[in-house]
Design a protein around this motif. Structure first.
Motif, PDB file in Angstrom:
ATOM      1  N   LEU A  12       0.822  -1.205   0.000  1.00 16.69           N
ATOM      2  CA  LEU A  12       0.000   0.000   0.000  1.00 16.69           C
ATOM      3  C   LEU A  12       0.857   1.257   0.000  1.00 16.69           C
ATOM      4  N   LEU A  13       1.921   1.259   0.809  1.00 14.28           N
ATOM      5  CA  LEU A  13       2.782   2.433   0.876  1.00 14.28           C
ATOM      6  C   LEU A  13       3.477   2.677  -0.457  1.00 14.28           C
ATOM      7  N   ALA A  14       3.912   1.606  -1.095  1.00  9.16           N
ATOM      8  CA  ALA A  14       4.584   1.755  -2.383  1.00  9.16           C
ATOM      9  C   ALA A  14       3.633   2.313  -3.427  1.00  9.16           C
ATOM     10  N   ALA A  15       2.378   1.858  -3.374  1.00  7.77           N
ATOM     11  CA  ALA A  15       1.399   2.334  -4.349  1.00  7.77           C
ATOM     12  C   ALA A  15       1.013   3.773  -4.081  1.00  7.77           C
ATOM     13  N   CYS A  16       0.939   4.134  -2.808  1.00  8.26           N
ATOM     14  CA  CYS A  16       0.473   5.471  -2.460  1.00  8.26           C
ATOM     15  C   CYS A  16       1.558   6.524  -2.599  1.00  8.26           C
ATOM     16  N   GLY A  17       2.795   6.156  -2.236  1.00  6.45           N
ATOM     17  CA  GLY A  17       3.843   7.152  -2.244  1.00  6.45           C
ATOM     18  C   GLY A  17       3.532   8.226  -1.224  1.00  6.45           C
ATOM     19  N   VAL A  18       3.511   9.456  -1.661  1.00  2.66           N
ATOM     20  CA  VAL A  18       3.200  10.571  -0.775  1.00  2.66           C
ATOM     21  C   VAL A  18       1.731  10.919  -0.934  1.00  2.66           C
ATOM     22  N   PHE A  19       1.000  11.005   0.172  1.00  2.00           N
ATOM     23  CA  PHE A  19      -0.424  11.323   0.112  1.00  2.00           C
ATOM     24  C   PHE A  19      -0.622  12.765  -0.336  1.00  2.00           C
ATOM     25  N   ALA A  20      -1.677  12.946  -1.119  1.00  2.00           N
ATOM     26  CA  ALA A  20      -2.078  14.278  -1.556  1.00  2.00           C
ATOM     27  C   ALA A  20      -3.520  14.490  -1.163  1.00  2.00           C
ATOM     28  N   VAL A  21      -4.003  15.705  -1.396  1.00  2.00           N
ATOM     29  CA  VAL A  21      -5.380  16.014  -1.022  1.00  2.00           C
ATOM     30  C   VAL A  21      -6.349  15.114  -1.774  1.00  2.00           C
ATOM     31  N   SER A  22      -6.014  14.786  -3.011  1.00  2.00           N
ATOM     32  CA  SER A  22      -6.918  13.995  -3.840  1.00  2.00           C
ATOM     33  C   SER A  22      -6.909  12.524  -3.486  1.00  2.00           C
ATOM     34  N   GLY A  23      -6.021  12.086  -2.596  1.00  2.00           N
ATOM     35  CA  GLY A  23      -6.022  10.694  -2.179  1.00  2.00           C
ATOM     36  C   GLY A  23      -4.847   9.935  -2.749  1.00  2.00           C
ATOM     37  N   CYS A  24      -4.859   8.646  -2.510  1.00  2.00           N
ATOM     38  CA  CYS A  24      -3.764   7.776  -2.891  1.00  2.00           C
ATOM     39  C   CYS A  24      -3.767   7.503  -4.388  1.00  2.00           C
ATOM     40  N   ALA A 171     -20.954   8.825   4.667  1.00  2.00           N
ATOM     41  CA  ALA A 171     -21.241   9.929   3.752  1.00  2.00           C
ATOM     42  C   ALA A 171     -20.615  11.198   4.298  1.00  2.00           C
ATOM     43  N   THR A 172     -20.172  12.065   3.395  1.00  2.00           N
ATOM     44  CA  THR A 172     -19.519  13.307   3.799  1.00  2.00           C
ATOM     45  C   THR A 172     -20.299  14.510   3.294  1.00  2.00           C
ATOM     46  N   GLN A 173     -19.985  15.659   3.856  1.00  2.00           N
ATOM     47  CA  GLN A 173     -20.628  16.899   3.430  1.00  2.00           C
ATOM     48  C   GLN A 173     -20.294  17.213   1.978  1.00  2.00           C
ATOM     49  N   GLY A 174     -19.162  16.690   1.500  1.00  2.00           N
ATOM     50  CA  GLY A 174     -18.778  16.915   0.115  1.00  2.00           C
ATOM     51  C   GLY A 174     -19.517  16.044  -0.884  1.00  2.00           C
ATOM     52  N   GLY A 175     -20.393  15.161  -0.404  1.00  2.00           N
ATOM     53  CA  GLY A 175     -21.201  14.356  -1.310  1.00  2.00           C
ATOM     54  C   GLY A 175     -20.726  12.935  -1.520  1.00  2.00           C
ATOM     55  N   SER A 176     -19.620  12.541  -0.886  1.00  2.00           N
ATOM     56  CA  SER A 176     -19.166  11.152  -1.012  1.00  2.00           C
ATOM     57  C   SER A 176     -20.114  10.233  -0.255  1.00  2.00           C
ATOM     58  N   TYR A 177     -20.388   9.069  -0.840  1.00  2.00           N
ATOM     59  CA  TYR A 177     -21.329   8.139  -0.210  1.00  2.00           C
ATOM     60  C   TYR A 177     -20.920   6.703  -0.520  1.00  2.00           C
ATOM     61  N   ARG A 218     -14.659   3.364   4.160  1.00  2.00           N
ATOM     62  CA  ARG A 218     -14.460   4.793   4.457  1.00  2.00           C
ATOM     63  C   ARG A 218     -13.270   5.347   3.675  1.00  2.00           C
ATOM     64  N   LEU A 219     -12.168   4.605   3.650  1.00  2.00           N
ATOM     65  CA  LEU A 219     -10.979   5.069   2.943  1.00  2.00           C
ATOM     66  C   LEU A 219     -11.204   5.137   1.435  1.00  2.00           C
ATOM     67  N   SER A 220     -12.077   4.287   0.915  1.00  2.00           N
ATOM     68  CA  SER A 220     -12.291   4.253  -0.537  1.00  2.00           C
ATOM     69  C   SER A 220     -12.820   5.580  -1.069  1.00  2.00           C
ATOM     70  N   THR A 221     -13.548   6.324  -0.240  1.00  2.00           N
ATOM     71  CA  THR A 221     -14.115   7.589  -0.715  1.00  2.00           C
ATOM     72  C   THR A 221     -13.046   8.639  -0.956  1.00  2.00           C
ATOM     73  N   GLY A 222     -11.862   8.460  -0.364  1.00  2.00           N
ATOM     74  CA  GLY A 222     -10.782   9.416  -0.557  1.00  2.00           C
ATOM     75  C   GLY A 222      -9.723   8.955  -1.535  1.00  2.00           C
ATOM     76  N   MET A 223      -9.887   7.770  -2.109  1.00  2.00           N
ATOM     77  CA  MET A 223      -8.910   7.240  -3.053  1.00  2.00           C
ATOM     78  C   MET A 223      -9.211   7.739  -4.464  1.00  2.00           C
ATOM     79  N   VAL A 224      -8.164   7.998  -5.230  1.00  2.00           N
ATOM     80  CA  VAL A 224      -8.321   8.476  -6.598  1.00  2.00           C
ATOM     81  C   VAL A 224      -9.190   7.526  -7.408  1.00  2.00           C
ATOM     82  N   ASP A 225      -8.963   6.222  -7.249  1.00  2.00           N
ATOM     83  CA  ASP A 225      -9.703   5.228  -8.028  1.00  2.00           C
ATOM     84  C   ASP A 225     -10.763   4.512  -7.202  1.00  2.00           C
TER      85      ASP A 225
END
Length: 239
Positions: A12-24, A171-177, A218-225
């Motif tokens: 997971l760390l190798a795939a993510c590298g450095v976290f950004a606002v947009s996710g892994c 679900a988040t205020q930003g609309g993720s569900y 929960r984490l999936s809502t913040g992942m790029v894919d």
């Protein structure tokens, strides 16, 4: 030599590298995976099979319009093709940004089941985990999740053995569900017991598995894919 858990963390760390606002960053494919809207439902083994996807629209009362969602259904079968688990994953159909969203979904306490409301009734987000060990007793599913029961009947996907039910909504205020409904043969979640001490501890594996499902969803809502790694069950498929 790294343990399996350490290897998974390193992957997971190798795939993510450095976290950004947009996710892994996107993570390589798993043993078996299917899409549910923007989410990659990555299953722990190739023994899982796809039961199809459906599109839904969640009404935005009192505002006009609807929230586009998609549900993916997957199932795990035994050697004799018997159903051991069915999972429904419902998520945002697209990544299109939405206006701030208020959520009215509640997470009420219910006797005879585990209920964890991390948001403590927040009106701007949902984080609700509910687990019922004996889900097919006394028409509990019919009374509490009639839509899921209808779906299982229509798709001939009803488990014949005693099963547990997990429901997790985030679900988040930003609309993720994301919402997960899992019906699981109890033999995959609970060990056989031979004494009182083992009996008292027998519920821990299911509790740990439930928390892993919730965390992954929960984490999936913040992942790029939308990477949602479904954790394996605590116990092997029964023979």
């Amino acid at each position: 030599m790294l343990s399996a858990k350490e290897r998974h963390a390193a992957w997971l760390l190798a795939a993510c590298g450095v976290f950004a606002v947009s996710g892994c960053a996107p993570i390589p494919a798993g043993p078996a995976e299917y899409s549910a809207g923007r989410t990659r439902v990555v299953l722990p083994s190739v023994a899982w099979e796809d039961l199809g996807a459906t599109n839904e629209a969640f009404p935005l009362h009192p505002l006009p319009g609807a929230f586009p969602l998609q549900t993916r259904a997957v199932a795990l079968r035994g050697d004799k093709r018997e159903l051991l688990a069915v999972m429904l994953v419902q998520t945002n159909r697209t990544d299109i940004p939405r206006d701030p969203t208020l959520w009215t979904g509640s997470c009420p306490f219910q006797q005879g089941m585990t209920v964890e409301d991390t948001t403590a009734g927040s009106p701007v987000r949902i984080d609700c985990l509910r687990f019922k060990r004996w889900a097919n007793n006394a028409d509990w599913m019919e009374k509490n999740h009639p839509g899921v029961v209808r779906w299982m009947a229509e798709h001939k996907a009803t488990l014949q053995q005693p099963y547990s039910h997990l429901n997790y909504r985030f679900a988040t205020q930003g609309g993720s569900y994301v919402e997960v409904n899992a019906m699981v043969d109890q033999r995959l979640l609970r060990p056989k017991t031979s004494n009182n001490e083992e009996f008292l501890r027998a519920g821990y594996p299911a509790q740990e598995w439930s928390h892993k499902v919730a965390e992954a969803a929960r984490l999936s809502t913040g992942m790029v894919d939308g990477f949602f790694a479904v954790p394996p069950f605590p116990f092997a498929v029964p023979n």
